[in-house]
Design a protein around this motif. Structure first.
Motif, mmCIF file in Angstrom:
data_model
loop_
_atom_site.group_PDB
_atom_site.id
_atom_site.type_symbol
_atom_site.label_atom_id
_atom_site.label_comp_id
_atom_site.label_asym_id
_atom_site.label_seq_id
_atom_site.Cartn_x
_atom_site.Cartn_y
_atom_site.Cartn_z
ATOM 1 N N TYR A 1 0.818 -1.222 0.000
ATOM 2 C CA TYR A 1 0.000 0.000 0.000
ATOM 3 C C TYR A 1 0.846 1.263 0.000
ATOM 4 C CZ TYR A 1 0.750 0.728 5.035
ATOM 5 O OH TYR A 1 1.291 0.958 6.269
ATOM 6 N N HIS A 2 2.077 1.213 0.483
ATOM 7 C CA HIS A 2 2.967 2.375 0.436
ATOM 8 C C HIS A 2 3.168 2.845 -0.999
ATOM 9 C CE1 HIS A 2 5.026 1.534 4.588
ATOM 10 N NE2 HIS A 2 3.925 2.243 4.707
ATOM 11 N N TYR A 3 3.339 1.878 -1.893
ATOM 12 C CA TYR A 3 3.550 2.202 -3.315
ATOM 13 C C TYR A 3 2.231 2.545 -3.998
ATOM 14 C CZ TYR A 3 8.129 0.162 -2.435
ATOM 15 O OH TYR A 3 9.377 -0.098 -1.928
ATOM 16 N N ASP A 4 1.145 1.880 -3.587
ATOM 17 C CA ASP A 4 -0.174 2.194 -4.153
ATOM 18 C C ASP A 4 -0.552 3.646 -3.870
ATOM 19 O OD1 ASP A 4 -0.427 -0.413 -5.050
ATOM 20 O OD2 ASP A 4 -1.496 -1.089 -3.251
ATOM 21 N N TYR A 5 -0.330 4.084 -2.649
ATOM 22 C CA TYR A 5 -0.642 5.470 -2.283
ATOM 23 C C TYR A 5 0.281 6.455 -2.986
ATOM 24 C CZ TYR A 5 -4.278 4.818 1.247
ATOM 25 O OH TYR A 5 -5.472 4.553 1.873
ATOM 26 N N LYS A 6 1.531 6.072 -3.107
ATOM 27 C CA LYS A 6 2.482 6.941 -3.809
ATOM 28 C C LYS A 6 2.041 7.174 -5.245
ATOM 29 C CE LYS A 6 7.233 7.083 -5.542
ATOM 30 N NZ LYS A 6 8.533 6.369 -5.624
ATOM 31 N N ASN A 7 1.634 6.109 -5.942
ATOM 32 C CA ASN A 7 1.228 6.223 -7.345
ATOM 33 C C ASN A 7 -0.117 6.918 -7.498
ATOM 34 O OD1 ASN A 7 3.550 4.811 -8.108
ATOM 35 N ND2 ASN A 7 2.526 2.816 -7.931
ATOM 36 N N ASN A 8 -1.051 6.643 -6.595
ATOM 37 C CA ASN A 8 -2.395 7.207 -6.728
ATOM 38 C C ASN A 8 -2.433 8.696 -6.396
ATOM 39 O OD1 ASN A 8 -5.440 6.480 -7.039
ATOM 40 N ND2 ASN A 8 -5.358 7.634 -5.132
ATOM 41 N N PHE A 9 -1.659 9.098 -5.390
ATOM 42 C CA PHE A 9 -1.673 10.500 -4.947
ATOM 43 C C PHE A 9 -0.466 11.286 -5.451
ATOM 44 C CE2 PHE A 9 -4.420 8.312 -1.936
ATOM 45 C CZ PHE A 9 -5.509 9.164 -1.870
ATOM 46 N N HIS A 10 0.327 10.655 -6.335
ATOM 47 C CA HIS A 10 1.477 11.318 -6.985
ATOM 48 C C HIS A 10 2.404 11.972 -5.957
ATOM 49 C CE1 HIS A 10 -0.732 10.598 -10.683
ATOM 50 N NE2 HIS A 10 -1.776 11.240 -10.170
ATOM 51 N N SER A 11 2.692 11.213 -4.893
ATOM 52 C CA SER A 11 3.563 11.717 -3.830
ATOM 53 C C SER A 11 5.024 11.641 -4.263
ATOM 54 C CB SER A 11 3.364 10.901 -2.546
ATOM 55 O OG SER A 11 1.996 10.870 -2.185
ATOM 56 N N GLY A 12 5.834 12.500 -3.687
ATOM 57 C CA GLY A 12 7.261 12.487 -4.010
ATOM 58 C C GLY A 12 7.960 11.251 -3.479
ATOM 59 N N GLY A 13 7.440 10.697 -2.350
ATOM 60 C CA GLY A 13 8.016 9.489 -1.760
ATOM 61 C C GLY A 13 6.922 8.511 -1.409
ATOM 62 N N LEU A 14 7.266 7.497 -0.640
ATOM 63 C CA LEU A 14 6.273 6.524 -0.216
ATOM 64 C C LEU A 14 5.183 7.220 0.602
ATOM 65 C CD1 LEU A 14 8.653 3.613 0.876
ATOM 66 C CD2 LEU A 14 7.398 3.834 -1.269
ATOM 67 N N ASP A 15 3.954 6.741 0.437
ATOM 68 C CA ASP A 15 2.822 7.410 1.070
ATOM 69 C C ASP A 15 1.963 6.389 1.803
ATOM 70 O OD1 ASP A 15 1.197 9.459 1.832
ATOM 71 O OD2 ASP A 15 0.724 10.156 -0.187
ATOM 72 N N TYR A 16 0.995 6.867 2.574
ATOM 73 C CA TYR A 16 0.167 5.987 3.403
ATOM 74 C C TYR A 16 -1.158 6.683 3.705
ATOM 75 C CZ TYR A 16 2.818 8.951 6.652
ATOM 76 O OH TYR A 16 3.425 10.012 7.261
ATOM 77 N N PRO A 17 -2.118 5.975 4.341
ATOM 78 C CA PRO A 17 -3.471 6.531 4.526
ATOM 79 C C PRO A 17 -3.580 7.673 5.536
ATOM 80 C CG PRO A 17 -3.474 4.132 4.656
ATOM 81 C CD PRO A 17 -2.052 4.551 4.709
ATOM 82 N N HIS A 18 -2.533 7.937 6.298
ATOM 83 C CA HIS A 18 -2.574 8.934 7.379
ATOM 84 C C HIS A 18 -3.600 8.551 8.443
ATOM 85 C CE1 HIS A 18 -0.064 12.358 5.688
ATOM 86 N NE2 HIS A 18 -0.024 11.429 4.781
ATOM 87 N N ASN A 19 -3.710 7.273 8.674
ATOM 88 C CA ASN A 19 -4.569 6.742 9.736
ATOM 89 C C ASN A 19 -4.001 5.389 10.144
ATOM 90 O OD1 ASN A 19 -6.860 4.951 10.777
ATOM 91 N ND2 ASN A 19 -7.856 6.946 10.798
ATOM 92 N N VAL A 20 -3.581 5.283 11.401
ATOM 93 C CA VAL A 20 -2.875 4.082 11.848
ATOM 94 C C VAL A 20 -3.750 2.837 11.758
ATOM 95 C CG1 VAL A 20 -3.485 4.449 14.287
ATOM 96 C CG2 VAL A 20 -1.419 3.150 13.703
ATOM 97 N N PHE A 21 -5.065 2.982 11.965
ATOM 98 C CA PHE A 21 -5.954 1.827 11.926
ATOM 99 C C PHE A 21 -6.083 1.281 10.501
ATOM 100 C CE2 PHE A 21 -7.172 4.199 15.709
ATOM 101 C CZ PHE A 21 -7.256 3.201 16.664
ATOM 102 N N ILE A 22 -6.225 2.181 9.531
ATOM 103 C CA ILE A 22 -6.324 1.747 8.128
ATOM 104 C C ILE A 22 -4.994 1.141 7.667
ATOM 105 C CG2 ILE A 22 -6.718 2.502 5.757
ATOM 106 C CD1 ILE A 22 -9.223 2.477 7.424
ATOM 107 N N SER A 23 -3.884 1.732 8.076
ATOM 108 C CA SER A 23 -2.564 1.219 7.690
ATOM 109 C C SER A 23 -2.354 -0.202 8.199
ATOM 110 C CB SER A 23 -1.454 2.133 8.228
ATOM 111 O OG SER A 23 -1.450 3.365 7.560
ATOM 112 N N ILE A 24 -2.708 -0.435 9.462
ATOM 113 C CA ILE A 24 -2.542 -1.775 10.033
ATOM 114 C C ILE A 24 -3.494 -2.758 9.377
ATOM 115 C CG2 ILE A 24 -2.863 -3.123 12.150
ATOM 116 C CD1 ILE A 24 -1.740 -0.764 13.709
ATOM 117 N N LEU A 25 -4.697 -2.316 9.051
ATOM 118 C CA LEU A 25 -5.652 -3.184 8.361
ATOM 119 C C LEU A 25 -5.118 -3.601 6.996
ATOM 120 C CD1 LEU A 25 -8.443 -4.521 8.258
ATOM 121 C CD2 LEU A 25 -9.380 -2.362 7.405
ATOM 122 N N LEU A 26 -4.484 -2.671 6.278
ATOM 123 C CA LEU A 26 -3.936 -2.983 4.958
ATOM 124 C C LEU A 26 -2.722 -3.898 5.042
ATOM 125 C CD1 LEU A 26 -4.172 0.566 3.299
ATOM 126 C CD2 LEU A 26 -5.528 -1.453 2.701
#
Length: 423
Positions: A328-353
């Protein structure tokens, strides 16, 4: 080299202060890991002799560590964000081991908390003075080279780092410690000293540009006021106590409103660096949920949460249970066009993924248990309030549990509370 038990506890409390300082200012090297490793060597003989009690909370923590390592294993690689989390996992687990060894009774735990509290207040006062001086110079158009980072924006307002939310969160703990002292203090001179220090730290937080700290302080004031009111109803001197409560609430609200007023007032009067006050006024204006700017902020967060749920729909059954690792780090990076690895900005969603329903269940149970431990230990409400503030922050900007060393270590305090309460 032989070192006294109290000296070890004193050094151990300093590692917690280092965590708070790390939120306020990015010192740029692994000071926390180095300090924990050094104390681990000093306390090694005690660690070997200690008979550990592996209660349910510790077993939950170990289960969380195992699920995190398993998620990295199925990912097939260790990305940059996970390298930081792995380092945190190692240093924090060693910190837990040290704490279980040296905080073996209520007296030791009390000594640890008092040292942590007093050192945090000292750091908070020093940092607030520096921050307010930095802000005063900023208003005159001067930058302090020490706080400049090449290729990065100069910190807003009183903040000593680019992440003003982290800065204000770091100052929140010494502020809560002072409020706790004020709650118990009766001597007028000491009360005045603590009140002055609290206003100093409060000003540094308010002028940092963090909207989250406005929300958190408002919630804290509301909770404390309701709690005090409910306790007052059962006492005899109701009218006098209600007057005192009203006075404290109105005073705190007046401070918050006056901070907003002064920013708004000065932003309409030319200074050397008008742009800085315009920034702070913008941050205050976007507290209005009806504003377009705030709608954009909310939508950016909800979009990340919605995208996380969309990723979950693609999971197979076993992935839904155990997770898919850190793709999901790479999925978020590609979807939100982030400069680096990205994430949901919510610890519960991150752990669920990453760790699926199993990881989310373990994490939720662990956090709930810590919350119960803090509630049962009534003599330190400032710890509970800061724990709740940390949860709020990681729920709006966090990634994994081990991404936040401060949250992990405050959970350890909850474990220490329970172990000592049962003795």
């Amino acid at each position: 080299m032989k070192i006294s038990h109290n000296s070890l506890i004193h050094l151990y409390s300093s590692t917690y202060v280092i965590l708070i300082l790390g939120l306020i200012f990015p010192y740029g090297f692994p000071l926390y890991a180095i300090s924990v490793g050094s104390i681990g060597l000093l306390s090694f003989p005690i660690i070997l002799k200690t008979k550990y009690t592996w209660n349910f909370d510790i077993k939950l923590y170990l289960s969380l560590a195992i699920t995190f390592i398993f998620s990295i294993t199925i990912s097939g690689e260790i990305d940059l964000l996970n390298k930081t989390s792995i380092n945190n996992l190692i240093s924090c687990s060693l910190s837990l081991l040290i704490g279980l060894s040296i905080l073996k009774n209520r007296e030791n735990l009390k000594y640890f908390l008092n040292k942590f509290k007093s050192m945090s207040i000292s750091i908070g006062i020093i940092v607030s003075i520096i921050a307010l001086i930095k802000f005063a110079l900023l208003l005159k158009g001067h930058h302090i080279s020490f706080f400049e980072t090449p290729g990065s924006q100069y910190p807003w307002g009183t903040s000593l780092r680019k992440d003003y939310n982290s800065f204000s969160l770091g100052l929140l703990f010494p502020f809560l410690c002072i409020i706790d002292f004020l709650r118990k203090e009766r001597a007028r001179l000491r009360t005045f000293s603590f009140l002055s220090a609290s206003l100093l730290i409060f000003s540094a937080m308010m002028l940092s540009g963090s909207r989250r700290i406005f929300i958190i302080l408002f919630i804290i004031i509301f909770i404390c006021s309701i709690h005090k009111l409910l306790r007052t109803i059962t006492t005899k001197k109701i009218s006098l106590k209600i007057f005192r409560i009203s006075f404290y609430v109105i005073t705190l609200l007046a401070i918050i409103l006056s901070s907003a007023f002064h920013i708004d007032f000065f932003s309409n009067h030319e200074l050397t660096s008008q742009r800085e006050l315009d920034k702070l006024e913008f941050r205050l204006n976007t507290m209005d949920i009806s504003s377009n700017n705030d709608s954009k902020l909310i939508s950016s967060r909800t979009n990340r949460l919605t995208y996380g749920l969309a990723i979950l729909k693609e999971y197979e059954f076993h992935e839904l249970i155990l997770g898919r690792g850190f793709q999901y780090h790479y999925d978020y990076k590609n979807n939100f066009h982030s400069g680096g690895l990205d994430y949901p900005h919510n610890v519960f969603i991150s752990i669920l993924l990453s760790s699926g329903l199993l990881g989310l269940t373990l994490f939720s149970a662990f956090i709930f248990n810590m919350f119960i431990n803090f509630l049962r230990y009534h003599s330190h409400p400032y710890i509970l309030l800061y724990f709740m503030s940390l949860l709020f922050f990681v729920s709006t900007s966090g990634d994994q549990f081990y991404s936040s060393k401060v949250l992990v270590n405050f959970c350890f305090i909850g474990i220490f509370f329970k172990l000592n309460k049962n003795k």
